[in-house]
Design an enzyme around this catalytic site. Structure first.
Site, PDB file in Angstrom:
ATOM      1  N   THR A  71       0.999  -1.119  -6.314  1.00 10.49           N
ATOM      2  CA  THR A  71       1.394  -2.439  -6.822  1.00 10.49           C
ATOM      3  C   THR A  71       0.652  -2.770  -8.108  1.00 10.49           C
ATOM      4  O   THR A  71       1.253  -3.220  -9.090  1.00 10.49           O
ATOM      5  CB  THR A  71       1.133  -3.517  -5.752  1.00 10.49           C
ATOM      6  N   GLN A 143       6.984   6.826  -2.599  1.00 11.43           N
ATOM      7  CA  GLN A 143       7.549   7.413  -1.382  1.00 11.43           C
ATOM      8  C   GLN A 143       7.812   8.908  -1.523  1.00 11.43           C
ATOM      9  O   GLN A 143       7.814   9.642  -0.525  1.00 11.43           O
ATOM     10  CB  GLN A 143       8.838   6.695  -0.989  1.00 11.43           C
ATOM     11  N   ALA A 164      -2.281   6.131  -2.182  1.00 10.74           N
ATOM     12  CA  ALA A 164      -2.916   7.086  -1.270  1.00 10.74           C
ATOM     13  C   ALA A 164      -2.419   6.963   0.162  1.00 10.74           C
ATOM     14  O   ALA A 164      -2.232   7.969   0.849  1.00 10.74           O
ATOM     15  CB  ALA A 164      -4.441   6.899  -1.305  1.00 10.74           C
ATOM     16  N   HIS A 165      -2.204   5.740   0.640  1.00 13.71           N
ATOM     17  CA  HIS A 165      -1.948   5.567   2.071  1.00 13.71           C
ATOM     18  C   HIS A 165      -0.544   5.998   2.488  1.00 13.71           C
ATOM     19  O   HIS A 165      -0.230   6.029   3.676  1.00 13.71           O
ATOM     20  CB  HIS A 165      -2.218   4.118   2.498  1.00 13.71           C
ATOM     21  N   THR A 201     -16.229  -1.261 -11.384  1.00 13.39           N
ATOM     22  CA  THR A 201     -16.806  -0.077 -10.756  1.00 13.39           C
ATOM     23  C   THR A 201     -15.771   0.592  -9.857  1.00 13.39           C
ATOM     24  O   THR A 201     -15.133  -0.052  -9.028  1.00 13.39           O
ATOM     25  CB  THR A 201     -18.046  -0.455  -9.931  1.00 13.39           C
ATOM     26  N   CYS A 302       8.870  -9.009   4.292  1.00 10.17           N
ATOM     27  CA  CYS A 302       8.074  -9.602   3.223  1.00 10.17           C
ATOM     28  C   CYS A 302       6.613  -9.627   3.638  1.00 10.17           C
ATOM     29  O   CYS A 302       6.244  -9.295   4.755  1.00 10.17           O
ATOM     30  CB  CYS A 302       8.573 -11.004   2.896  1.00 10.17           C
TER      31      CYS A 302
END
Length: 358
Positions: A71, A143, A164-165, A201, A302
């Protein structure tokens, strides 16, 4: 009975490789921006992960800018650019679009000015894989990454978003992939980290987990794991089909050709199946399966968790009732034939019970 997780497009279990890499990274003390030995060790771990992701994505030579997720990566690439996007794009992309492009019943879109457009490579609900035009400004690869073979350097796009997830890494870390030399204005300004494009960081632990997950995902893909998952998905599809054709599969058939059989003209992700059971609300189906110990998702949800009719299916021409009666089943490594047949049996029983009440 053990719960069955069939919502891999929403998020994936953490890979053992990512977990091990993250635990090791927790022992690294230094700040990556520090010049002493501890800082250099942290910086080296980040650069190793950057190289792992570049290799897995086929993006050698491109800039990989770490963000909090896809995002933020989309926002970094799209904010202020006035891009066009398809009506089936993820909200993280469509939120930045000034012009929305219509799609046909298969989810295909035609773009007249690719340099000012952002498109997804694969749709999270239907699994439809889009053919990206040469010269596209930005591609949502979230995806597709790790599920189908492609290389960023071969796509002909300027920017790409990844997370990553979605491939077994930790939540809260993603990246914007950019052709080297492309001008990207920083939104977070400060210390000049990430080549001056994203200050703050770095999330060392998340980045290291992302790198390990990407490397493992690329290995799985090369070894044919996702071809095996596609076979299991096809078994599931056959198990859900009725002789009287009471359910429909967006992406495999169009709303104008609901009696069609077999695959549609576009490829779909190997793990994804969208199912429309007219008159049975997707939200109700999700709750019924959850009570039965099975996790799936409705067509679209949503951020507040309220389920609504699928915006993607409406854009593809499905009616309001059909779009509100959609569910998505998405598989991943380790999901077995017996498990998808367990889902099919449970779902069919609940569906017949629902029809008996109508």
């Amino acid at each position: 009975m053990t719960r069955l997780y069939l919502d891999w497009n929403a998020t994936t279990p953490l890979r053992a490789e990512a977990r091990a890499a993250m635990v090791a990274a927790m022992e690294i003390t230094g700040n990556p921006s520090s010049v002493h030995a501890e800082g250099r060790a942290a910086k080296a771990a980040i650069e190793t992960a950057r190289a792992q992701i570049a290799a897995a994505l086929g993006a050698e030579g491109a800039d990989i800018i770490f963000t909090s997720g896809a995002t933020e990566a989309a926002a970094l690439a799209l904010a202020g650019r006035g891009v066009a996007c398809a009506e089936v794009e993820h909200d993280a992309v469509s939120a930045w679009c000034d012009n929305r492009l219509s799609v046909d019943g298969w989810g295909r879109v035609t773009v007249s000015d690719p340099a000012s457009a952002a498109l997804q490579l694969a749709n999270s609900e239907t699994g439809v894989i889009q053919v990206l035009p040469e010269g596209l400004w930005a591609a949502d690869l979230t995806q597709a990454f790790g599920k189908i073979p492609f290389a960023f350097n071969w796509l002909g796009v300027t920017c790409g978003f990844i997370s990553a997830h979605k491939l077994g890494g930790p939540k809260g870390i993603g990246a914007l992939v950019v052709k080297r030399g492309t001008e990207i204005a920083a939104q977070l300004k400060g210390g000049g980290q990430e080549m001056g494009r994203r200050a703050g960081t770095e999330n060392l632990i998340g980045i290291v987990g992302f790198g390990a997950a990407a490397q493992a995902a690329a290995s799985d893909l090369a070894q044919g794991m996702w071809a095996e998952i596609a076979e299991i998905r096809n078994i599931l599809k056959e198990a859900l089909e009725f002789p009287t054709k009471e359910v429909y599969f967006p992406g495999w058939e169009t709303p104008l050709e609901c009696k069609a059989t077999g695959e549609g003209p576009l490829e779909v992700l190997p793990n994804t199946l969208s199912v429309v059971a007219p008159g049975w609300k997707g939200e109700t189906q999700v709750m019924r399966m959850d009570l039965a110990g099975i996790a799936i998702s409705a067509g679209s949800a949503c951020s507040s968790g309220k389920v609504r009719a699928s915006r993607v299916l409406r854009a593809m021409g499905w009616g309001e009732e059909d779009a509100g009666s959609a569910i998505r089943i998405s598989l991943g490594p380790g999901v077995t034939r017996d498990e998808v047949l367990r889902f099919a049996e449970t779902w069919r029983a609940a569906y017949q019970k629902h029809r008996g009440r109508r």
